[in-house]
Design a protein around this motif. Structure first.
Motif, PDB file in Angstrom:
ATOM      1  N   HIS A 152       8.108  -6.041 -10.727  1.00 57.17           N
ATOM      2  CA  HIS A 152       8.872  -6.999 -11.526  1.00 57.17           C
ATOM      3  C   HIS A 152       9.640  -7.925 -10.584  1.00 57.17           C
ATOM      4  CE1 HIS A 152      11.202  -8.455 -14.991  1.00 57.17           C
ATOM      5  NE2 HIS A 152      12.247  -8.432 -14.183  1.00 57.17           N
ATOM      6  N   LEU A 153       9.640  -9.203 -10.901  1.00 61.98           N
ATOM      7  CA  LEU A 153      10.303 -10.202 -10.062  1.00 61.98           C
ATOM      8  C   LEU A 153      11.578 -10.657 -10.737  1.00 61.98           C
ATOM      9  CD1 LEU A 153       9.903 -11.931  -7.444  1.00 61.98           C
ATOM     10  CD2 LEU A 153       8.941 -13.690  -8.922  1.00 61.98           C
ATOM     11  N   TRP A 154      12.703 -10.479 -10.068  1.00 63.33           N
ATOM     12  CA  TRP A 154      13.979 -10.985 -10.573  1.00 63.33           C
ATOM     13  C   TRP A 154      14.574 -11.901  -9.515  1.00 63.33           C
ATOM     14  CZ3 TRP A 154      19.219 -11.122  -9.386  1.00 63.33           C
ATOM     15  CH2 TRP A 154      20.072 -11.541 -10.418  1.00 63.33           C
ATOM     16  N   ARG A 155      14.683 -13.177  -9.871  1.00 63.34           N
ATOM     17  CA  ARG A 155      15.306 -14.166  -8.998  1.00 63.34           C
ATOM     18  C   ARG A 155      14.763 -14.123  -7.571  1.00 63.34           C
ATOM     19  NH1 ARG A 155      15.571 -15.371 -13.368  1.00 63.34           N
ATOM     20  NH2 ARG A 155      17.409 -15.865 -14.615  1.00 63.34           N
ATOM     21  N   ASN A 156      13.415 -14.129  -7.502  1.00 62.58           N
ATOM     22  CA  ASN A 156      12.731 -14.199  -6.204  1.00 62.58           C
ATOM     23  C   ASN A 156      12.728 -12.868  -5.457  1.00 62.58           C
ATOM     24  OD1 ASN A 156      11.369 -16.589  -5.387  1.00 62.58           O
ATOM     25  ND2 ASN A 156      12.427 -16.505  -3.433  1.00 62.58           N
ATOM     26  N   LEU A 157      13.128 -11.799  -6.116  1.00 66.61           N
ATOM     27  CA  LEU A 157      13.201 -10.494  -5.471  1.00 66.61           C
ATOM     28  C   LEU A 157      12.324  -9.522  -6.250  1.00 66.61           C
ATOM     29  CD1 LEU A 157      14.776  -9.349  -3.038  1.00 66.61           C
ATOM     30  CD2 LEU A 157      16.494  -8.541  -4.645  1.00 66.61           C
ATOM     31  N   ALA A 158      11.250  -9.036  -5.618  1.00 65.69           N
ATOM     32  CA  ALA A 158      10.293  -8.168  -6.300  1.00 65.69           C
ATOM     33  C   ALA A 158      10.615  -6.707  -6.040  1.00 65.69           C
ATOM     34  CB  ALA A 158       8.873  -8.472  -5.835  1.00 65.69           C
ATOM     35  N   PHE A 159      10.446  -5.876  -7.093  1.00 65.99           N
ATOM     36  CA  PHE A 159      10.539  -4.435  -6.891  1.00 65.99           C
ATOM     37  C   PHE A 159       9.523  -3.749  -7.790  1.00 65.99           C
ATOM     38  CE2 PHE A 159      11.967  -0.175  -7.966  1.00 65.99           C
ATOM     39  CZ  PHE A 159      12.003   0.373  -6.689  1.00 65.99           C
ATOM     40  N   GLY A 160       8.847  -2.780  -7.219  1.00 68.28           N
ATOM     41  CA  GLY A 160       7.856  -2.007  -7.946  1.00 68.28           C
ATOM     42  C   GLY A 160       7.006  -1.228  -6.964  1.00 68.28           C
ATOM     43  N   PRO A 161       5.899  -0.655  -7.418  1.00 66.52           N
ATOM     44  CA  PRO A 161       5.098   0.214  -6.543  1.00 66.52           C
ATOM     45  C   PRO A 161       4.485  -0.506  -5.342  1.00 66.52           C
ATOM     46  CG  PRO A 161       3.984  -0.213  -8.638  1.00 66.52           C
ATOM     47  CD  PRO A 161       5.383  -0.702  -8.798  1.00 66.52           C
ATOM     48  N   THR A 162       4.031  -1.741  -5.543  1.00 70.71           N
ATOM     49  CA  THR A 162       3.390  -2.444  -4.430  1.00 70.71           C
ATOM     50  C   THR A 162       4.385  -2.779  -3.327  1.00 70.71           C
ATOM     51  OG1 THR A 162       1.766  -3.408  -5.946  1.00 70.71           O
ATOM     52  CG2 THR A 162       1.984  -4.439  -3.779  1.00 70.71           C
ATOM     53  N   ASN A 163       5.520  -3.360  -3.705  1.00 70.30           N
ATOM     54  CA  ASN A 163       6.502  -3.727  -2.689  1.00 70.30           C
ATOM     55  C   ASN A 163       7.097  -2.491  -2.019  1.00 70.30           C
ATOM     56  OD1 ASN A 163       7.639  -5.866  -1.279  1.00 70.30           O
ATOM     57  ND2 ASN A 163       9.483  -5.884  -2.518  1.00 70.30           N
ATOM     58  N   THR A 164       7.205  -1.396  -2.761  1.00 64.81           N
ATOM     59  CA  THR A 164       7.664  -0.153  -2.143  1.00 64.81           C
ATOM     60  C   THR A 164       6.643   0.320  -1.114  1.00 64.81           C
ATOM     61  OG1 THR A 164       8.885   0.466  -4.150  1.00 64.81           O
ATOM     62  CG2 THR A 164       8.367   2.229  -2.587  1.00 64.81           C
ATOM     63  N   GLY A 165       5.355   0.205  -1.451  1.00 65.35           N
ATOM     64  CA  GLY A 165       4.317   0.551  -0.476  1.00 65.35           C
ATOM     65  C   GLY A 165       4.361  -0.336   0.749  1.00 65.35           C
ATOM     66  N   PHE A 166       4.585  -1.636   0.546  1.00 64.93           N
ATOM     67  CA  PHE A 166       4.726  -2.556   1.681  1.00 64.93           C
ATOM     68  C   PHE A 166       5.841  -2.103   2.607  1.00 64.93           C
ATOM     69  CE2 PHE A 166       2.981  -6.613  -0.600  1.00 64.93           C
ATOM     70  CZ  PHE A 166       1.696  -6.125  -0.450  1.00 64.93           C
ATOM     71  N   HIS A 167       6.981  -1.723   2.036  1.00 67.60           N
ATOM     72  CA  HIS A 167       8.132  -1.328   2.851  1.00 67.60           C
ATOM     73  C   HIS A 167       7.886   0.002   3.565  1.00 67.60           C
ATOM     74  CE1 HIS A 167      10.262  -4.572   0.833  1.00 67.60           C
ATOM     75  NE2 HIS A 167      11.243  -4.408   1.696  1.00 67.60           N
ATOM     76  N   ASP A 168       7.136   0.896   2.945  1.00 66.33           N
ATOM     77  CA  ASP A 168       6.792   2.154   3.609  1.00 66.33           C
ATOM     78  C   ASP A 168       5.960   1.865   4.853  1.00 66.33           C
ATOM     79  OD1 ASP A 168       6.792   4.869   3.973  1.00 66.33           O
ATOM     80  OD2 ASP A 168       5.353   5.319   2.370  1.00 66.33           O
ATOM     81  N   VAL A 169       5.006   0.954   4.723  1.00 63.95           N
ATOM     82  CA  VAL A 169       4.191   0.542   5.870  1.00 63.95           C
ATOM     83  C   VAL A 169       5.059  -0.138   6.925  1.00 63.95           C
ATOM     84  CG1 VAL A 169       2.341  -1.005   6.623  1.00 63.95           C
ATOM     85  CG2 VAL A 169       2.087   0.310   4.503  1.00 63.95           C
ATOM     86  N   ALA A 170       5.914  -1.054   6.480  1.00 64.79           N
ATOM     87  CA  ALA A 170       6.759  -1.809   7.410  1.00 64.79           C
ATOM     88  C   ALA A 170       7.702  -0.889   8.175  1.00 64.79           C
ATOM     89  CB  ALA A 170       7.554  -2.871   6.661  1.00 64.79           C
TER      90      ALA A 170
END
Length: 401
Positions: A284-302
């Protein structure tokens, strides 16, 4: 892209100007002397953690070591730089309103335009977004000062925060850190006026961008914790949960850059717990800030990459299914991270293909990103024989200043 243009050469230049030996700088920066030596001669890439660590002892900004902003002058001058001065001027108005020739439009119209700018940033249309920022920022600021209607003020505060966040993101991405810091402060000012817990979370998330870049990880973590405490007062609200999740992801990267693997893992786990409690499984995107399973996966990789664990990062990435309609700028950042991990593993073709994927998704962002340029320089250095795809990508990227 020659080694003479590398971050390592700039580090060596400023170290010599300060009369410091490699051993002395390594000691002050708490890095390995052998790693510093390899970075200076171009045999290793300069990571964000190392750059932040040496910038302080050298007495220079991180952007100076990166060589940012890129392509300000010369035949390859990037058109985005033509619009920065107007943004700088517009940012002078905040506690005092600008004097406009006509009265501001309605709050709903201003919010609609601000959302449009945010969408342009997400789509990597940074120049188009920045063209619209100065006039819209001054008009919205004037409207905030002129309004006495509480309901209208809520919408105007939303419009300002919505507009300022992509503005900060563009300034940060193009190497104008002084302006990015000013914009982050303006978001904090709006959050104070608004009193919305989501705005408090957005302000904290925004401010920690510069803390990540400059190595003040402890301050960033304290700021995130303070914002989470505010959001947890409304923990049943899905929007508050998503913002809390975004702050956990930011805390994961702050911990990773600080070398705290356990702390990074704990925050990713908290974010995953929030994902499982949300009513939908998409980001879900709120004011240019995304949170959900995909972005969480991105951060785990990062986080794994920031900790120097390339094999784990690539294993995690292989398990990720990135939706085709995911925010281009965020997905492109992920592929630039992956390029570094592939390069570390000697998988140069995959590193280049990851950079190409980032370019396809978000060309403006990729061309201005230090990671893309540093990984590309290392790939060019490692290929002593002709490599046409690499040569084409290098020609597209251009020579950094």
């Amino acid at each position: 892209m020659e080694d003479e243009d590398s971050i390592g050469r700039r580090i060596a230049h400023y170290r010599r100007r300060r009369g410091m030996t490699q051993i002395a700088l390594a000691e002050k920066a708490s890095v390995s002397p052998s790693l510093l030596r390899k970075v200076e001669i171009g045999a290793r890439d300069a990571t964000p953690v190392l750059i932040a660590a040496v910038a302080g002892p050298l007495g220079v900004d991180v952007t100076t070591l990166n060589g940012q902003p890129y392509d300000v002058d010369g035949p390859r001058r990037d058109h985005i730089h033509e619009h920065v001065s107007a943004v700088r001027q517009a940012l002078t108005y905040w506690d005092l309103p600008p004097e406009l020739e006509t009265a501001p439009r309605t709050a709903s119209a201003l919010l609609s335009d601000a959302v449009a700018v945010a969408h342009l940033r997400q789509a990597d249309r940074n120049i188009q977004a920045l063209i619209r920022v100065p006039a819209l920022l001054m008009e919205t600021t004037a409207a905030v000062h002129a309004s006495n209607n509480p309901t209208e003020q809520e919408t105007l505060y939303d419009a300002l925060a919505t507009l300022l966040h992509p503005t900060m993101s563009i300034m940060h991405a193009t190497g104008y850190d002084d302006l990015a810091t000013i914009v982050a402060d303006r978001i904090t000012w709006v959050a104070g006026l608004w009193g919305n817990p989501l705005a408090v979370g957005l302000a904290a998330h925004t401010r920690t961008s510069s803390m990540l870049r400059h190595g003040t990880y402890d301050v960033g973590l304290r700021l995130v914790e303070r914002a989470r405490a505010v959001l947890e007062q409304d923990s049943a609200d899905p929007a508050a949960l998503r913002m809390t999740g975004s702050l956990h992801l930011r805390a994961a990267i702050l911990n990773a850059r600080a070398g705290n693997a356990d702390g990074a893992a704990a925050h990713v786990t908290e974010a995953l717990t929030i994902v499982r409690h949300l009513p939908q499984d998409t980001d879900h995107l709120w004011r240019n800030l995304a949170f959900g399973p995909t972005n969480t996966g991105f951060h785990d990789v990062a986080a794994a990459i920031e900790l120097g664990d390339g094999p784990r990062a690539l294993t995690l990435a292989e398990a990720l299914d990135v939706p085709g309609d995911f925010a281009p700028t965020r997905a492109a950042h992920h592929y630039m991270d992956l390029a570094r991990a592939y390069m570390w593993q000697g998988r140069h073709d995959r590193a280049l293909s990851s950079l190409q994927r980032a370019r396809d998704l978000a060309p403006q962002q990729t061309r201005h990103h230090p990671t893309a340029r540093e990984v590309l320089r290392m790939l060019v250095r490692s290929h002593r024989h002709a490599n046409e795809p690499l040569a084409r990508f290098s020609a597209w990227m251009g020579h950094p200043n």
